[in-house]
Design a protein around this motif. Structure first.
Motif, PDB file in Angstrom:
ATOM      1  N   HIS A 244       0.820  -1.211   0.000  1.00  0.00           N
ATOM      2  CA  HIS A 244       0.000   0.000   0.000  1.00  0.00           C
ATOM      3  C   HIS A 244       0.854   1.261   0.000  1.00  0.00           C
ATOM      4  CE1 HIS A 244      -4.262  -1.076   0.299  1.00  0.00           C
ATOM      5  NE2 HIS A 244      -3.878  -2.158   0.958  1.00  0.00           N
ATOM      6  N   HIS A 249       1.366   1.110  -6.375  1.00  0.00           N
ATOM      7  CA  HIS A 249      -0.018   0.887  -5.919  1.00  0.00           C
ATOM      8  C   HIS A 249      -0.873   2.109  -6.231  1.00  0.00           C
ATOM      9  CE1 HIS A 249      -3.547   0.297  -3.478  1.00  0.00           C
ATOM     10  NE2 HIS A 249      -3.201   1.304  -2.694  1.00  0.00           N
ATOM     11  N   ARG A 250      -0.340   3.287  -5.905  1.00  0.00           N
ATOM     12  CA  ARG A 250      -1.099   4.508  -6.190  1.00  0.00           C
ATOM     13  C   ARG A 250      -1.313   4.682  -7.689  1.00  0.00           C
ATOM     14  NH1 ARG A 250       2.343   6.226  -2.057  1.00  0.00           N
ATOM     15  NH2 ARG A 250       3.719   7.371  -3.483  1.00  0.00           N
ATOM     16  N   ALA A 252      -1.480   2.267  -9.899  1.00  0.00           N
ATOM     17  CA  ALA A 252      -2.458   1.270 -10.351  1.00  0.00           C
ATOM     18  C   ALA A 252      -3.872   1.746 -10.094  1.00  0.00           C
ATOM     19  CB  ALA A 252      -2.210  -0.061  -9.633  1.00  0.00           C
ATOM     20  N   VAL A 253      -4.124   2.275  -8.898  1.00  0.00           N
ATOM     21  CA  VAL A 253      -5.466   2.769  -8.571  1.00  0.00           C
ATOM     22  C   VAL A 253      -5.824   3.971  -9.424  1.00  0.00           C
ATOM     23  CG1 VAL A 253      -6.894   3.759  -6.741  1.00  0.00           C
ATOM     24  CG2 VAL A 253      -5.369   1.846  -6.229  1.00  0.00           C
ATOM     25  N   ASP A 254      -4.891   4.925  -9.539  1.00  0.00           N
ATOM     26  CA  ASP A 254      -5.162   6.128 -10.331  1.00  0.00           C
ATOM     27  C   ASP A 254      -5.446   5.789 -11.788  1.00  0.00           C
ATOM     28  OD1 ASP A 254      -4.819   7.686  -8.101  1.00  0.00           O
ATOM     29  OD2 ASP A 254      -2.767   8.308  -8.603  1.00  0.00           O
ATOM     30  N   MET A 256      -6.630   3.048 -13.057  1.00  0.00           N
ATOM     31  CA  MET A 256      -7.952   2.430 -13.202  1.00  0.00           C
ATOM     32  C   MET A 256      -9.056   3.474 -13.137  1.00  0.00           C
ATOM     33  SD  MET A 256      -7.804  -1.169 -11.126  1.00  0.00           S
ATOM     34  CE  MET A 256      -6.762  -2.513 -11.699  1.00  0.00           C
ATOM     35  N   LEU A 257      -8.949   4.393 -12.169  1.00  0.00           N
ATOM     36  CA  LEU A 257      -9.975   5.427 -12.035  1.00  0.00           C
ATOM     37  C   LEU A 257      -9.983   6.381 -13.233  1.00  0.00           C
ATOM     38  CD1 LEU A 257      -9.533   6.274  -8.246  1.00  0.00           C
ATOM     39  CD2 LEU A 257     -11.428   5.033  -9.306  1.00  0.00           C
TER      40      LEU A 257
END
Length: 267
Positions: A244, A249-250, A252-254, A256-257
């Motif tokens: 995390h 990780h950041r 990957a999330v960004d 996707m969004l």
């Protein structure tokens, strides 16, 4: 160093090719063992490497040990006394599983032909195994009156289960790719001309993911084989905290969004 091992890098994927086709890539000398082990240790420290493919040059993956050397007590089986022979194994071929099997980087064996004895064990040191239709497999140590000395007694049961491992080890029988696929020894069988392409395709599908998360996931799966659930959950929580905290990780999330391709840097 010898020229036993050919090392090729393509982006984040490294291919290690056993390069003694005239000897069917048999592992013959302590120097060859050291070359493989040293390469694995060096690659494991390289943050830019995300997947390693292991294969053989020519028509064989690895024919195991050198029978002439075994007869003459030279090479990887040198030693006049039991103590000397023990050290030949400890400081020779046993260096390979300690380096290859313990790599954090995912490894794929592209088995292009016979994987016999130590060659089969070498394939089992890798995380994923893909076989050519020309591959053959045998845990054949018993056929020459010895035992698996390179970790096969540990590795093979974890891959195929104890019953099949005992069958293969006590008979020394050769099995074909169809049987290897059925017992879980390999995960895919392809035409000979498609083998490296299939291995590289799988390597690339792994390499596109965040490399630190990939390495930690591999380690969790490895450790899960001999841990209690409660202990593994503690380790998983620690690794998850580390994951995390990564930039990947950041990212990957960004990504996707934001509905875009991610750019992972291994940090």
């Amino acid at each position: 160093m010898t020229d036993f091992l050919k090392i090729e890098r393509d982006g984040h994927v490294v291919t290690l090719t056993l390069n003694r086709p005239e000897k069917r890539n048999a592992i013959s000398t302590p120097e060859e063992c050291a070359e493989v082990a040293d390469a694995c240790r060096a690659l494991n420290k390289d943050g830019a490497v995300r997947v390693v493919i292991v294969t053989g040059a020519g028509t064989a993956f690895c024919a195991g040990g050198d029978l002439k050397g075994m007869r003459d007590r030279t090479g990887i089986t040198r030693g006049e006394t039991g103590a000397e022979m023990r050290d030949s194994y400890r400081f020779g071929i046993q260096m390979i599983p300690l380096a290859l099997y313990e790599m954090d980087i995912p490894t794929i064996a592209a088995i292009n032909g016979p994987a016999i004895g130590a060659g089969l064990d070498l394939a089992c040191m890798c995380d994923i195994r893909i076989a050519s239709e020309t591959a053959r497999f045998a845990e054949s140590f018993v056929k020459v009156g010895i035992v698996p000395g390179d970790g096969g007694a540990y590795l093979l049961p974890k891959v195929v289960g104890m019953s099949k491992a005992l069958e293969m080890s006590l008979t020394g029988d050769v099995i074909n790719p169809a049987e290897a696929l059925a017992c879980g020894l390999v995960s895919k069988v392809v035409a000979p001309g498609d083998l490296l392409a299939a291995a590289r395709d799988m390597a690339n599908r792994i390499a596109v993911n965040p490399p630190q998360a990939v390495r930690m996931t591999k380690r969790l799966l490895r450790e899960s084989q001999h841990m209690r659930l409660s202990t593994l959950l503690e380790m998983s929580a620690a690794y998850q905290a580390l994951a995390h905290g990564t930039r990947d990780h950041r990212e990957a999330v960004d990504s996707m969004l934001e509905k875009r391709a991610p750019n992972f840097e291994g940090r």
